[in-house]
Every structure is written in C-alpha cells, then in structure tokens.
Motif scaffolding. Sequence first.
Motif, PDB file in Angstrom:
ATOM      1  N   TYR A   1       4.217  54.515  30.639  1.00 42.02           N
ATOM      2  CA  TYR A   1       2.951  55.198  30.893  1.00 42.02           C
ATOM      3  C   TYR A   1       2.917  56.449  30.020  1.00 42.02           C
ATOM      4  CZ  TYR A   1       2.831  52.228  35.053  1.00 42.02           C
ATOM      5  OH  TYR A   1       2.836  51.165  35.901  1.00 42.02           O
ATOM      6  N   TRP A   2       1.878  56.576  29.205  1.00 40.27           N
ATOM      7  CA  TRP A   2       1.705  57.756  28.377  1.00 40.27           C
ATOM      8  C   TRP A   2       0.734  58.680  29.084  1.00 40.27           C
ATOM      9  CZ3 TRP A   2       3.022  53.151  26.276  1.00 40.27           C
ATOM     10  CH2 TRP A   2       3.985  53.160  25.268  1.00 40.27           C
ATOM     11  N   THR A   3       1.160  59.894  29.311  1.00 41.65           N
ATOM     12  CA  THR A   3       0.300  60.856  29.996  1.00 41.65           C
ATOM     13  C   THR A   3       0.720  62.274  29.626  1.00 41.65           C
ATOM     14  OG1 THR A   3      -0.473  61.629  32.150  1.00 41.65           O
ATOM     15  CG2 THR A   3       1.792  60.831  32.060  1.00 41.65           C
ATOM     16  N   ASN A   4      -0.242  63.176  29.656  1.00 44.22           N
ATOM     17  CA  ASN A   4       0.082  64.599  29.504  1.00 44.22           C
ATOM     18  C   ASN A   4       0.162  65.279  30.865  1.00 44.22           C
ATOM     19  OD1 ASN A   4      -2.591  64.622  30.186  1.00 44.22           O
ATOM     20  ND2 ASN A   4      -3.288  65.827  28.430  1.00 44.22           N
ATOM     21  N   ILE A   5       0.075  64.499  31.908  1.00 42.02           N
ATOM     22  CA  ILE A   5       0.248  65.012  33.272  1.00 42.02           C
ATOM     23  C   ILE A   5       1.739  65.181  33.519  1.00 42.02           C
ATOM     24  CG2 ILE A   5      -0.063  64.525  35.734  1.00 42.02           C
ATOM     25  CD1 ILE A   5      -2.455  62.719  34.888  1.00 42.02           C
ATOM     26  N   PRO A   6       2.188  66.327  33.996  1.00 39.30           N
ATOM     27  CA  PRO A   6       3.622  66.478  34.281  1.00 39.30           C
ATOM     28  C   PRO A   6       4.049  65.571  35.437  1.00 39.30           C
ATOM     29  CG  PRO A   6       2.406  68.485  34.851  1.00 39.30           C
ATOM     30  CD  PRO A   6       1.424  67.525  34.283  1.00 39.30           C
ATOM     31  N   VAL A   7       5.034  64.733  35.167  1.00 39.46           N
ATOM     32  CA  VAL A   7       5.559  63.811  36.174  1.00 39.46           C
ATOM     33  C   VAL A   7       7.023  64.168  36.390  1.00 39.46           C
ATOM     34  CG1 VAL A   7       5.981  61.404  36.784  1.00 39.46           C
ATOM     35  CG2 VAL A   7       3.974  62.004  35.412  1.00 39.46           C
ATOM     36  N   ALA A   8       7.348  64.573  37.596  1.00 38.82           N
ATOM     37  CA  ALA A   8       8.690  65.064  37.884  1.00 38.82           C
ATOM     38  C   ALA A   8       9.733  63.957  37.821  1.00 38.82           C
ATOM     39  CB  ALA A   8       8.702  65.740  39.241  1.00 38.82           C
ATOM     40  N   ALA A   9       9.850  63.194  38.846  1.00 41.80           N
ATOM     41  CA  ALA A   9      10.897  62.181  38.944  1.00 41.80           C
ATOM     42  C   ALA A   9      10.266  60.813  39.147  1.00 41.80           C
ATOM     43  CB  ALA A   9      11.817  62.520  40.122  1.00 41.80           C
ATOM     44  N   GLN A  10      11.112  59.843  39.332  1.00 43.35           N
ATOM     45  CA  GLN A  10      10.651  58.493  39.646  1.00 43.35           C
ATOM     46  C   GLN A  10      10.110  58.465  41.077  1.00 43.35           C
ATOM     47  OE1 GLN A  10      10.994  55.443  37.609  1.00 43.35           O
ATOM     48  NE2 GLN A  10      11.011  57.095  36.119  1.00 43.35           N
ATOM     49  N   PRO A  11       9.212  57.518  41.366  1.00 43.72           N
ATOM     50  CA  PRO A  11       8.773  57.369  42.763  1.00 43.72           C
ATOM     51  C   PRO A  11       9.960  57.058  43.662  1.00 43.72           C
ATOM     52  CG  PRO A  11       7.432  56.018  41.291  1.00 43.72           C
ATOM     53  CD  PRO A  11       8.579  56.558  40.482  1.00 43.72           C
ATOM     54  N   ILE A  12       9.831  57.387  44.918  1.00 46.13           N
ATOM     55  CA  ILE A  12      10.885  57.078  45.888  1.00 46.13           C
ATOM     56  C   ILE A  12      10.945  55.568  46.086  1.00 46.13           C
ATOM     57  CG2 ILE A  12      11.557  57.330  48.315  1.00 46.13           C
ATOM     58  CD1 ILE A  12      10.187  60.112  48.199  1.00 46.13           C
ATOM     59  N   ASP A  13      12.153  55.030  46.102  1.00 51.79           N
ATOM     60  CA  ASP A  13      12.348  53.595  46.311  1.00 51.79           C
ATOM     61  C   ASP A  13      12.087  53.273  47.776  1.00 51.79           C
ATOM     62  OD1 ASP A  13      13.135  50.948  46.461  1.00 51.79           O
ATOM     63  OD2 ASP A  13      15.032  51.256  45.410  1.00 51.79           O
ATOM     64  N   LYS A  14      11.051  52.491  48.030  1.00 51.40           N
ATOM     65  CA  LYS A  14      10.677  52.127  49.393  1.00 51.40           C
ATOM     66  C   LYS A  14      11.487  50.941  49.914  1.00 51.40           C
ATOM     67  CE  LYS A  14       5.916  53.777  48.999  1.00 51.40           C
ATOM     68  NZ  LYS A  14       4.498  53.387  49.085  1.00 51.40           N
ATOM     69  N   GLY A  15      12.256  50.278  49.025  1.00 57.28           N
ATOM     70  CA  GLY A  15      13.106  49.166  49.456  1.00 57.28           C
ATOM     71  C   GLY A  15      12.328  47.941  49.925  1.00 57.28           C
ATOM     72  N   ILE A  16      11.131  47.739  49.413  1.00 55.26           N
ATOM     73  CA  ILE A  16      10.299  46.608  49.835  1.00 55.26           C
ATOM     74  C   ILE A  16      10.725  45.341  49.116  1.00 55.26           C
ATOM     75  CG2 ILE A  16       7.930  45.713  49.921  1.00 55.26           C
ATOM     76  CD1 ILE A  16       6.998  48.668  49.916  1.00 55.26           C
ATOM     77  N   VAL A  17      10.837  44.240  49.866  1.00 53.25           N
ATOM     78  CA  VAL A  17      11.140  42.930  49.299  1.00 53.25           C
ATOM     79  C   VAL A  17      10.010  41.961  49.656  1.00 53.25           C
ATOM     80  CG1 VAL A  17      13.650  43.273  49.311  1.00 53.25           C
ATOM     81  CG2 VAL A  17      12.515  42.233  51.298  1.00 53.25           C
ATOM     82  N   LEU A  18      10.022  40.799  49.040  1.00 46.96           N
ATOM     83  CA  LEU A  18       8.959  39.821  49.274  1.00 46.96           C
ATOM     84  C   LEU A  18       8.772  39.486  50.751  1.00 46.96           C
ATOM     85  CD1 LEU A  18       9.532  37.537  46.188  1.00 46.96           C
ATOM     86  CD2 LEU A  18       7.376  38.662  46.797  1.00 46.96           C
ATOM     87  N   GLY A  19       9.859  39.402  51.487  1.00 48.38           N
ATOM     88  CA  GLY A  19       9.761  39.100  52.916  1.00 48.38           C
ATOM     89  C   GLY A  19       8.934  40.124  53.684  1.00 48.38           C
TER      90      GLY A  19
END
Length: 170
Positions: A34-52
């Motif tokens: 993703y190219w952006t000039n918006i400051p993005v701190a870290a990665q999103p929090i892993d919600k641990g969601i699976v297909l089930g």
Amino acid sequence: MTNANSDVISQALECEPIRINSNLTTAQDRDRYYWTNIPVAAQPIDKGIVLGDIVEQNPAPKYWYAQSFDYLGDNEKVQATLHINGHDILKRVYNLKGKCGTLTCLKGGNHQKKVLQDGKPRKLTPLEYERLQNVPEGYTSGVSDTQRYNMLGNGWTIDVIAHILQGLVK
C-alpha cells in the motif's frame, strides 16, 4: 511484485509502500503493498481468525460439490484436491483450521475458493466472501452472486484500509 516495479511506483508517488497481509484481520491470505503518505505505525493486530470462524453452518445446497476429491490430511492448509477440470488453484479445498488463498475477481465456473466442511467440499458463499473482506454482511446482496464474488475479489480488506486511515487521526 518485483522490486523494479515497486521502485517505479514509489518514484512516481514519491513515497515508499507498506506491506500488510490481510490474514492479520481475517481468514484470507492477501499480502499487499500500500502506497500512502498517511503515517502508519505498525501492522494491524493479529485477530487470529481462521476459516472455521467465518463459514456459514448451513449453506444452501447449490454451494456443495458432488465431485470426488483427494483428501490430503487434517493438518494441511489445502486439505483436499477436488476432481474438477481446470488449473490446480481451482481444485484447492482449504482447511477450516487455516486461511484461504487470496480472493480474486471471478470469471464463472469453479473459481470460488473452497473449503472442506463436514467431510465434504463446497465453494465459499458470497456472505463468506464479505466476511473475508471485512465487509458488512449483506452489503453486496443487491446483485447476482457472480457480481458479488467479482466485487469482493477486486476490493480491499476493510480492516486493513481502516488501519491505514487511523494515521489521519493522529
């Protein structure tokens, strides 16, 4: 994406990309720049969601396959291979304990992602595609299933975009 292509885009937009995989916010592997000039701190929090976590419990009969399949094992990401015509990627039946491959625009046929549920293969429903893109349930329900699959495959994962846009508040 090659480094050369990434460099061309970065030069044209005068910013460097951030790389985020939607699998942090949903049950889909969707690794993107993703190219952006918006400051993005870290990665999103892993919600641990699976297909089930996102599958419907009683999908309509039209989503189930009658074709035979090869079972590959309980611990495999691709748990089975469906006996249908087409490229290998169309035959993949994903494990409910893991993530599915990247949703893409569809051109009919057997292109929908598939899961093994209750010992039988089936295609994911448009509602499940909405869940995989963090789109509100029923948001695309005003058009045919084919168009729903196309729109969702061409779309962005809502929670990833929301994560990026949070930088505007700060």
